[in-house]
Scaffold this active site. Structure first.
Site, PDB file in Angstrom:
ATOM      1  N   ASN A 109      70.395 -13.531  64.638  1.00 40.38           N
ATOM      2  CA  ASN A 109      69.855 -12.682  63.636  1.00 40.38           C
ATOM      3  C   ASN A 109      68.354 -12.902  63.613  1.00 40.38           C
ATOM      4  O   ASN A 109      67.517 -11.871  63.620  1.00 40.38           O
ATOM      5  CB  ASN A 109      70.712 -12.994  62.477  1.00 40.38           C
ATOM      6  CG  ASN A 109      71.994 -12.640  62.640  1.00 40.38           C
ATOM      7  OD1 ASN A 109      72.604 -12.080  63.528  1.00 40.38           O
ATOM      8  ND2 ASN A 109      72.948 -12.939  61.471  1.00 40.38           N
ATOM      9  N   THR A 154      44.392  32.398  57.017  1.00 44.27           N
ATOM     10  CA  THR A 154      45.423  31.799  55.926  1.00 44.27           C
ATOM     11  C   THR A 154      46.757  32.886  56.152  1.00 44.27           C
ATOM     12  O   THR A 154      46.413  34.068  56.307  1.00 44.27           O
ATOM     13  CB  THR A 154      44.937  31.759  54.623  1.00 44.27           C
ATOM     14  OG1 THR A 154      44.826  33.104  54.497  1.00 44.27           O
ATOM     15  CG2 THR A 154      43.823  30.711  54.603  1.00 44.27           C
ATOM     16  N   HIS A 155      48.122  32.452  55.849  1.00 44.42           N
ATOM     17  CA  HIS A 155      49.062  33.204  55.884  1.00 44.42           C
ATOM     18  C   HIS A 155      49.236  33.906  57.265  1.00 44.42           C
ATOM     19  O   HIS A 155      49.959  34.976  57.387  1.00 44.42           O
ATOM     20  CB  HIS A 155      49.083  34.279  55.043  1.00 44.42           C
ATOM     21  CG  HIS A 155      48.926  33.811  53.642  1.00 44.42           C
ATOM     22  ND1 HIS A 155      49.873  33.145  52.723  1.00 44.42           N
ATOM     23  CD2 HIS A 155      47.623  33.557  53.121  1.00 44.42           C
ATOM     24  CE1 HIS A 155      49.092  32.822  51.493  1.00 44.42           C
ATOM     25  NE2 HIS A 155      47.881  33.100  51.731  1.00 44.42           N
ATOM     26  N   SER A 276      58.855  32.163  85.241  1.00 46.20           N
ATOM     27  CA  SER A 276      60.379  32.568  85.021  1.00 46.20           C
ATOM     28  C   SER A 276      61.274  32.729  86.119  1.00 46.20           C
ATOM     29  O   SER A 276      60.754  33.168  87.286  1.00 46.20           O
ATOM     30  CB  SER A 276      60.268  33.890  84.195  1.00 46.20           C
ATOM     31  OG  SER A 276      61.363  34.446  84.344  1.00 46.20           O
ATOM     32  N   LYS A 282      55.595  36.343  84.157  1.00 45.03           N
ATOM     33  CA  LYS A 282      55.679  35.354  82.932  1.00 45.03           C
ATOM     34  C   LYS A 282      54.936  33.849  83.467  1.00 45.03           C
ATOM     35  O   LYS A 282      54.886  33.383  84.402  1.00 45.03           O
ATOM     36  CB  LYS A 282      57.044  34.681  82.725  1.00 45.03           C
ATOM     37  CG  LYS A 282      57.739  36.046  81.869  1.00 45.03           C
ATOM     38  CD  LYS A 282      57.137  36.259  80.473  1.00 45.03           C
ATOM     39  CE  LYS A 282      57.676  35.038  79.608  1.00 45.03           C
ATOM     40  NZ  LYS A 282      59.266  35.309  79.323  1.00 45.03           N
ATOM     41  N   GLU A 289      56.174  24.082  73.879  1.00 41.50           N
ATOM     42  CA  GLU A 289      57.462  24.356  73.211  1.00 41.50           C
ATOM     43  C   GLU A 289      58.286  23.178  73.185  1.00 41.50           C
ATOM     44  O   GLU A 289      58.938  22.829  71.974  1.00 41.50           O
ATOM     45  CB  GLU A 289      58.390  25.456  73.912  1.00 41.50           C
ATOM     46  CG  GLU A 289      57.532  26.872  73.913  1.00 41.50           C
ATOM     47  CD  GLU A 289      58.256  27.905  74.540  1.00 41.50           C
ATOM     48  OE1 GLU A 289      59.253  28.089  74.584  1.00 41.50           O
ATOM     49  OE2 GLU A 289      57.500  28.322  75.485  1.00 41.50           O
TER      50      GLU A 289
HETATM   51  N1  ARG Z   1      72.788  -7.177  69.500  1.00 42.28           N
HETATM   52  C1  ARG Z   1      72.471  -7.716  67.974  1.00 42.28           C
HETATM   53  C2  ARG Z   1      71.524  -6.751  67.671  1.00 42.28           C
HETATM   54  O1  ARG Z   1      71.042  -5.880  67.964  1.00 42.28           O
HETATM   55  C3  ARG Z   1      71.933  -9.186  67.976  1.00 42.28           C
HETATM   56  C4  ARG Z   1      72.314  -9.838  66.815  1.00 42.28           C
HETATM   57  C5  ARG Z   1      73.755 -10.396  66.798  1.00 42.28           C
HETATM   58  N2  ARG Z   1      74.095 -10.982  65.610  1.00 42.28           N
HETATM   59  C6  ARG Z   1      75.354 -11.016  65.332  1.00 42.28           C
HETATM   60  N3  ARG Z   1      75.499 -11.726  64.296  1.00 42.28           N
HETATM   61  N4  ARG Z   1      76.350 -10.558  65.778  1.00 42.28           N
HETATM   62  O2  ARG Z   1      71.557  -6.625  66.481  1.00 42.28           O
END
Ligand code: ARG
Length: 435
Positions: A109, A154-155, A276, A282, A289
């Site tokens: 994490n 404008t507009h 085109s 064209k 775009e």
């Molecule tokens: N692949 C996970 C992500 O991108 C990584 C973290 C995963 N953590 C866990 N507790 N499963 O968020």
């Protein structure tokens, strides 16, 4: 075998594996993931949490893995759960127990939160570089066309005379603000979450300042729950990129109009236009775009990020794995658009005679005509009315204010004299406005 094999008695279903895997999206962060792991391993060694020998072994092998992925001799396993798992698995396969010690005092994490910030920091720099190149081209063009008179609108109605140089300079201002927004977001993002652990920090005597410094962060996140679950920076960057796209899209809309036979103010270089399949005459402004269309994608990425985050309780939730696809797409799209847009603008051919003709036909000096009467002492509202009558007269006679004879002017208002002609001359009009 899974990282969590100890707790589980069954292997995951193949669908669970595939569904859970983010490797297709996050493998592009391999270098940042390895840099983060090296910083962590060195800190663990320095603090005596693992031995100096293990720390060195880990560092050396991670460096090798990084080089091998870079040169293509090591392929990232598409079946791995994510890039973090893959790198750790290769490391452990190669150096055994030392590799298994790398994850001490860390969680995926805080690892993933660190990787994204490192990755996006580079992305921010490369988009900013592309925007700077665009601004340089816009400044050149703005100088080149500083005396090219065109109608200002404008507009979408012809309003007052301006120069093409001034019009282009407006976009340079917009893109300069974009640079400011990106650099603000980058500065707020440049804080290290490493050491937040899964959510509640760690009991090991880690040194968060050391890893933050090693990775070029300005500081580290104060609160560990926030450290792992903050994705504000993704939303902020996607918002800044959305505004870049809004600016590009507006400019593209003008390019598309200006290329039409109805305007014919510019012609795009053949190298940046398409034809085109059926209509031989064209020449289409497809690039402009497509950029206008791709603005929708980037706005969508911002919406994805905000919607994905809005209901999440603290701290990490797997929903957050969806962050990368959205924010990476926003960066990829903006970079692609800038790479196509800048040379298209650089090579476009301007047709100043057509711009001038449109300016001359549009009575866009009517305000200046009224201002002339104001300079003779008439109140503006009366002067405005007199100029309006003159425009109506010109339309009736098929004339312009420039070639309407003085006696006609005088019939509408006695205060007119020869001085009205230089006063309504388009070049003088733009000069007086300081363009
Ligand atoms: N692949 C996970 C992500 O991108 C990584 C973290 C995963 N953590 C866990 N507790 N499963 O968020």
């Amino acid at each position: 075998m899974k990282l969590w094999a100890g707790r589980f008695s069954k292997e995951a279903d193949q669908i669970t594996n595939d569904f859970n895997s983010s490797i297709a999206v996050d493998s592009r962060m391999f270098a940042q993931d390895i840099d983060g792991s090296i910083a962590h391993a060195q800190m663990l060694g320095a603090k005596g949490i693992i031995s100096g020998e293990d720390s060195e072994k880990i560092t050396a092998e991670l460096q090798k893995i990084k080089n091998e992925i870079t040169d293509g001799s090591l392929t990232i396993d598409p079946d791995a759960e994510d890039i973090h798992t893959f790198v750790e698995a290769v490391l452990t396969e190669r150096i055994g127990d030392a590799g298994k010690r790398l994850h001490t005092g860390r969680s995926r994490n805080d690892q993933v939160a660190t990787d994204i910030r490192l990755y996006l920091r580079d992305e921010c720099d490369s988009v900013s570089g592309l925007i700077e190149s665009l601004i340089a081209v816009l400044k050149e063009k703005s100088e080149e066309y500083r005396n090219t008179v065109m109608p200002g609108y404008t507009h979408l109605q012809r309003a007052q005379p301006i120069t093409l140089g001034y019009h282009i300079a407006a976009y340079a201002e917009m893109f300069s603000r974009d640079l400011g927004r990106l650099s603000d977001a980058r500065a707020r993002m440049n804080v290290s979450p490493l050491g937040s652990g899964a959510l509640a920090g760690t009991t090991y005597p880690i040194d968060r300042d050391m890893t933050a410094k090693a990775l070029g962060f300005d500081s580290f996140t104060e609160n560990t729950l926030d450290g792992v679950s903050d994705r504000d920076f993704c939303a902020e960057l996607a918002a800044a990129l959305s505004i870049v796209m809004a600016h590009l899209s507006r400019f593209c809309e003008e390019i598309i109009l200006w290329c039409s036979w109805e305007f014919k103010f510019i012609e795009l270089d053949d190298a940046f236009s398409t034809g085109s399949s059926i209509m031989p005459q064209k020449k289409n402004p497809d690039i402009a775009e497509l950029i206008r269309g791709k603005a929708g994608r980037v706005f969508g990425d911002l919406s994805t990020l905000l919607t994905m985050m809005k209901g999440l309780p603290l701290a990490y939730n797997k929903d957050m794995q969806e962050d990368k696809e959205a924010v990476f797409d926003a960066f990829d799209t903006v970079k692609l658009c800038l790479q196509a847009f800048t040379p298209m603008i650089k090579t476009m051919k301007v047709l100043p005679d057509n711009m001038r003709k449109a300016a001359a036909e549009g009575f866009i000096n009517a305000t200046d005509c009224a201002d002339f009467l104001v300079s003779k002492g008439l109140p503006f509202r009366d002067a405005y009315k007199a100029a309006g009558e003159l425009v109506a007269l010109c339309i009736e006679k098929g004339l312009t204010l420039e070639n309407l004879p003085l006696e006609e002017y005088k019939k509408v208002c006695e205060l007119f004299d020869e001085g009205v002609y230089p006063a309504i001359d388009l070049n003088n009009c733009v000069k007086r406005r300081g363009m």
